[in-house]
Structures are given as C-alpha cells and as structure tokens.
Design a protein around this motif. Sequence first.
Motif, PDB file in Angstrom:
ATOM      1  N   LEU A 170       0.831  -1.202   0.000  1.00 47.02           N
ATOM      2  CA  LEU A 170       0.000   0.000   0.000  1.00 47.02           C
ATOM      3  C   LEU A 170       0.864   1.250   0.000  1.00 47.02           C
ATOM      4  CD1 LEU A 170      -3.089   0.725   0.197  1.00 47.02           C
ATOM      5  CD2 LEU A 170      -2.695   1.081   2.638  1.00 47.02           C
ATOM      6  N   ARG A 171       0.574   2.135  -0.973  1.00 43.98           N
ATOM      7  CA  ARG A 171       1.258   3.419  -1.061  1.00 43.98           C
ATOM      8  C   ARG A 171       0.217   4.534  -1.017  1.00 43.98           C
ATOM      9  NH1 ARG A 171       4.841   1.781  -6.322  1.00 43.98           N
ATOM     10  NH2 ARG A 171       6.652   0.850  -5.275  1.00 43.98           N
ATOM     11  N   TYR A 172       0.687   5.743  -0.731  1.00 42.46           N
ATOM     12  CA  TYR A 172      -0.211   6.905  -0.728  1.00 42.46           C
ATOM     13  C   TYR A 172       0.408   7.984  -1.593  1.00 42.46           C
ATOM     14  CZ  TYR A 172      -3.091  10.789   0.880  1.00 42.46           C
ATOM     15  OH  TYR A 172      -3.948  11.862   0.929  1.00 42.46           O
ATOM     16  N   GLU A 173      -0.295   8.353  -2.658  1.00 43.91           N
ATOM     17  CA  GLU A 173       0.204   9.376  -3.570  1.00 43.91           C
ATOM     18  C   GLU A 173      -0.964  10.201  -4.106  1.00 43.91           C
ATOM     19  OE1 GLU A 173       2.231   7.364  -6.684  1.00 43.91           O
ATOM     20  OE2 GLU A 173       3.857   6.621  -5.415  1.00 43.91           O
ATOM     21  N   ASP A 174      -0.769  11.509  -4.141  1.00 41.45           N
ATOM     22  CA  ASP A 174      -1.743  12.427  -4.760  1.00 41.45           C
ATOM     23  C   ASP A 174      -3.167  12.234  -4.239  1.00 41.45           C
ATOM     24  OD1 ASP A 174       0.362  13.372  -6.375  1.00 41.45           O
ATOM     25  OD2 ASP A 174       0.015  11.769  -7.837  1.00 41.45           O
ATOM     26  N   GLY A 175      -3.291  12.052  -2.925  1.00 43.49           N
ATOM     27  CA  GLY A 175      -4.613  11.943  -2.319  1.00 43.49           C
ATOM     28  C   GLY A 175      -5.304  10.607  -2.517  1.00 43.49           C
ATOM     29  N   CYS A 176      -4.562   9.589  -2.995  1.00 42.82           N
ATOM     30  CA  CYS A 176      -5.164   8.272  -3.225  1.00 42.82           C
ATOM     31  C   CYS A 176      -4.294   7.174  -2.622  1.00 42.82           C
ATOM     32  CB  CYS A 176      -5.318   7.998  -4.725  1.00 42.82           C
ATOM     33  SG  CYS A 176      -6.582   8.983  -5.555  1.00 42.82           S
ATOM     34  N   TYR A 177      -4.963   6.090  -2.220  1.00 48.07           N
ATOM     35  CA  TYR A 177      -4.259   4.890  -1.802  1.00 48.07           C
ATOM     36  C   TYR A 177      -4.007   4.051  -3.043  1.00 48.07           C
ATOM     37  CZ  TYR A 177      -5.940   6.161   2.840  1.00 48.07           C
ATOM     38  OH  TYR A 177      -6.220   6.829   3.997  1.00 48.07           O
ATOM     39  N   HIS A 178      -2.802   3.530  -3.187  1.00 47.69           N
ATOM     40  CA  HIS A 178      -2.443   2.681  -4.314  1.00 47.69           C
ATOM     41  C   HIS A 178      -2.138   1.280  -3.781  1.00 47.69           C
ATOM     42  CE1 HIS A 178      -1.875   6.080  -7.232  1.00 47.69           C
ATOM     43  NE2 HIS A 178      -1.786   6.740  -6.076  1.00 47.69           N
ATOM     44  N   LEU A 179      -2.943   0.317  -4.190  1.00 49.21           N
ATOM     45  CA  LEU A 179      -2.805  -1.056  -3.737  1.00 49.21           C
ATOM     46  C   LEU A 179      -2.159  -1.896  -4.831  1.00 49.21           C
ATOM     47  CD1 LEU A 179      -3.487  -3.273  -1.619  1.00 49.21           C
ATOM     48  CD2 LEU A 179      -5.660  -3.575  -2.827  1.00 49.21           C
ATOM     49  N   LEU A 180      -0.996  -2.473  -4.541  1.00 52.79           N
ATOM     50  CA  LEU A 180      -0.270  -3.324  -5.480  1.00 52.79           C
ATOM     51  C   LEU A 180      -0.452  -4.778  -5.051  1.00 52.79           C
ATOM     52  CD1 LEU A 180       1.173  -0.456  -5.465  1.00 52.79           C
ATOM     53  CD2 LEU A 180       3.151  -1.644  -6.392  1.00 52.79           C
ATOM     54  N   VAL A 181      -0.890  -5.613  -5.979  1.00 54.90           N
ATOM     55  CA  VAL A 181      -1.210  -6.996  -5.649  1.00 54.90           C
ATOM     56  C   VAL A 181      -0.343  -7.965  -6.455  1.00 54.90           C
ATOM     57  CG1 VAL A 181      -3.026  -8.741  -5.548  1.00 54.90           C
ATOM     58  CG2 VAL A 181      -3.591  -6.324  -5.158  1.00 54.90           C
ATOM     59  N   TYR A 182       0.282  -8.910  -5.738  1.00 51.07           N
ATOM     60  CA  TYR A 182       1.077  -9.962  -6.357  1.00 51.07           C
ATOM     61  C   TYR A 182       0.552 -11.323  -5.891  1.00 51.07           C
ATOM     62  CZ  TYR A 182       4.624  -6.349  -7.299  1.00 51.07           C
ATOM     63  OH  TYR A 182       5.283  -5.229  -7.734  1.00 51.07           O
ATOM     64  N   THR A 183       0.438 -12.253  -6.807  1.00 50.12           N
ATOM     65  CA  THR A 183       0.129 -13.628  -6.426  1.00 50.12           C
ATOM     66  C   THR A 183       1.382 -14.469  -6.663  1.00 50.12           C
ATOM     67  OG1 THR A 183      -0.745 -14.101  -8.639  1.00 50.12           O
ATOM     68  CG2 THR A 183      -2.325 -13.447  -6.945  1.00 50.12           C
ATOM     69  N   TYR A 184       1.527 -15.545  -5.920  1.00 51.05           N
ATOM     70  CA  TYR A 184       2.740 -16.355  -6.015  1.00 51.05           C
ATOM     71  C   TYR A 184       2.401 -17.841  -5.890  1.00 51.05           C
ATOM     72  CZ  TYR A 184       2.238 -16.762  -0.980  1.00 51.05           C
ATOM     73  OH  TYR A 184       1.734 -17.015   0.258  1.00 51.05           O
ATOM     74  N   ARG A 185       3.347 -18.643  -6.354  1.00 49.62           N
ATOM     75  CA  ARG A 185       3.276 -20.094  -6.187  1.00 49.62           C
ATOM     76  C   ARG A 185       4.671 -20.602  -5.905  1.00 49.62           C
ATOM     77  NH1 ARG A 185       4.177 -24.341  -9.597  1.00 49.62           N
ATOM     78  NH2 ARG A 185       4.325 -22.962 -11.427  1.00 49.62           N
ATOM     79  N   LEU A 186       4.808 -21.458  -4.907  1.00 44.46           N
ATOM     80  CA  LEU A 186       6.115 -21.989  -4.526  1.00 44.46           C
ATOM     81  C   LEU A 186       6.287 -23.412  -5.054  1.00 44.46           C
ATOM     82  CD1 LEU A 186       6.278 -20.813  -0.794  1.00 44.46           C
ATOM     83  CD2 LEU A 186       6.966 -19.570  -2.846  1.00 44.46           C
ATOM     84  N   ASP A 187       7.376 -23.610  -5.766  1.00 45.51           N
ATOM     85  CA  ASP A 187       7.727 -24.938  -6.269  1.00 45.51           C
ATOM     86  C   ASP A 187       8.803 -25.501  -5.346  1.00 45.51           C
ATOM     87  OD1 ASP A 187       8.593 -27.178  -7.594  1.00 45.51           O
ATOM     88  OD2 ASP A 187       8.770 -26.238  -9.555  1.00 45.51           O
ATOM     89  N   LYS A 188       8.377 -26.275  -4.362  1.00 46.43           N
ATOM     90  CA  LYS A 188       9.317 -26.782  -3.355  1.00 46.43           C
ATOM     91  C   LYS A 188      10.270 -27.822  -3.941  1.00 46.43           C
ATOM     92  CE  LYS A 188       6.234 -25.955   0.568  1.00 46.43           C
ATOM     93  NZ  LYS A 188       5.556 -26.561   1.746  1.00 46.43           N
ATOM     94  N   LYS A 189       9.803 -28.547  -4.916  1.00 44.70           N
ATOM     95  CA  LYS A 189      10.639 -29.588  -5.505  1.00 44.70           C
ATOM     96  C   LYS A 189      11.866 -28.986  -6.172  1.00 44.70           C
ATOM     97  CE  LYS A 189      10.520 -33.473  -8.742  1.00 44.70           C
ATOM     98  NZ  LYS A 189       9.687 -34.260  -9.697  1.00 44.70           N
TER      99      LYS A 189
END
Length: 256
Positions: A170-189
């Motif tokens: 979460l960032r705050y710029e120019d009077g707005c909240y900016h939400l950055l979303v990342y999805t991940y998957r772990l390959d344990k093998k």
Amino acid sequence: MRHLMILMSFFVSVNLFGQIRANNDVPEEILDHLDKMGDSSPMLNSYESAFLNAVFKDFLNGFDFTDKVVGFLQGGDKARYFDMQRKHLTDKISPLDNGTLYIFDETQKKESGGYDAAILFWSKSFLPKDKLVKKLRKTWKYKSNSYLAKNETLIRLYAKIITSGTLEFLRYEDGCYHLLVYTYRLDKKNNIAYCTFRGEKQYKEDEDSNLGCWGTSSEFKQFNKSNDPYFRYFSEDFLELSNEEKIKVLDKISKR
C-alpha cells in the motif's frame, strides 16, 4: 425486569473485573524486561507476549499471545498500558488494571483489520466485541495513514504463506491509496518461486473499507518470522528487505 437487570449487571462486572491480576504474579525473569515492553506497534514482541501470557494465564483457553496483534483500548494505547505496569512494579500504591481480554475469531479478526485480540483497561462499562472491532479498525486506519503520510510503503501483515497466496503493498500518492497486488506459487521440488503482478488499484481517502492490517517491513518480519523458510523461496533475505526492495524482488521474479 428489575431482577433481570441486576443479574445482567452482575455478569458484566464479572467480565470486566474478574480478570484483573497483580503483576507480582508474573515471574521475575519476565518482569526484568518490562523496560522492553510498550512500543508503538500493535504487534507484540517476545517480552510483551510472555508478560501477557502470564497475566492472563487463567483466561487464555488455548490462546497464545506469541506473535499476535493486540489492541489496547479505553485507558490508552499499548505504551500507556505497559507504563502503568512499570509504575505499579516500582510503587505498589500506583493503580493497576490488567484489564479484560477479548479474543477474536477469524471473522472478527478480519473485520478489525487483523487484530487477534483486544485488552480493555480502565473501563467502567461493558463494550461488546463488535464495538471493539470497529474501534480497532479505525485505529489501524490512523496508524496506516501516519506511515503513508511519510511516503513509506506498507505491506499487508497477515499473509498465509504455504504453497501459494497473495502479497499486497500500500502506497499513498496524490490523495489516493495505491494497492499493489502480487500472487505467487512456490515450487518446493525445484526450490523456486513463481510470481505474477496482478495490477494496481486506487482508492480515494474516504474509501477506507479496504484498509486492513498494514505494517512496516520490520513489523512484517516479526509477524511472519515463523514463515521465513517459505519466504526464502523469493529471496534468501526477503524478510530483511524494505518493502520497496521486496517489490523489486517480486517484479524481477514475475518477469523471469
């Protein structure tokens, strides 16, 4: 009706004052570290967790304060709570109220913004859990805003990381909240992480419904230190990185 009101009053009193204990019930080896308790983070450090586990030992019902996010209400914040404990330790005449412990279920935790529990101290009236949850959600909003006003990127503290999940910033710029979303998957093998940037969403200042349990990189480290082996799939020192550095690591992985 009159008898019913008296009976209800009695149970409220039991709820409010039945949990109060003297801090001389806490082992000396824990009290020796009182000077390390009461910082500004709702995330408990190891000393605070040990202290509260001792204070509320008869009321935990399986709950453990270790690595928990706890709100302190009515009599002040966490700093005031532990300042009260220190004053009472040095002067037994100094007033003490260890307060009442409220433990939240998963729904209440989510609605509060990520709090596992709350401690209500110096309160003369009963507060139901739903009101505590609303108060705590506002507390997180103000806390998040104080960091964001300094242009510090926050990360959502509550991250269930097993083999796949989501990391949000979460960032705050120019009077707005900016939400950055990342999805991940772990390959344990193959000992590798895959990541995808899902985009950026913007919310106006008055759209606080999406604010939750956000924190700094150091708070994220403390909150998720038990999951360090999983985060090492992203980077060997992922929990040591600033939130901006974490974003750079995730961007690099997503473009791999």
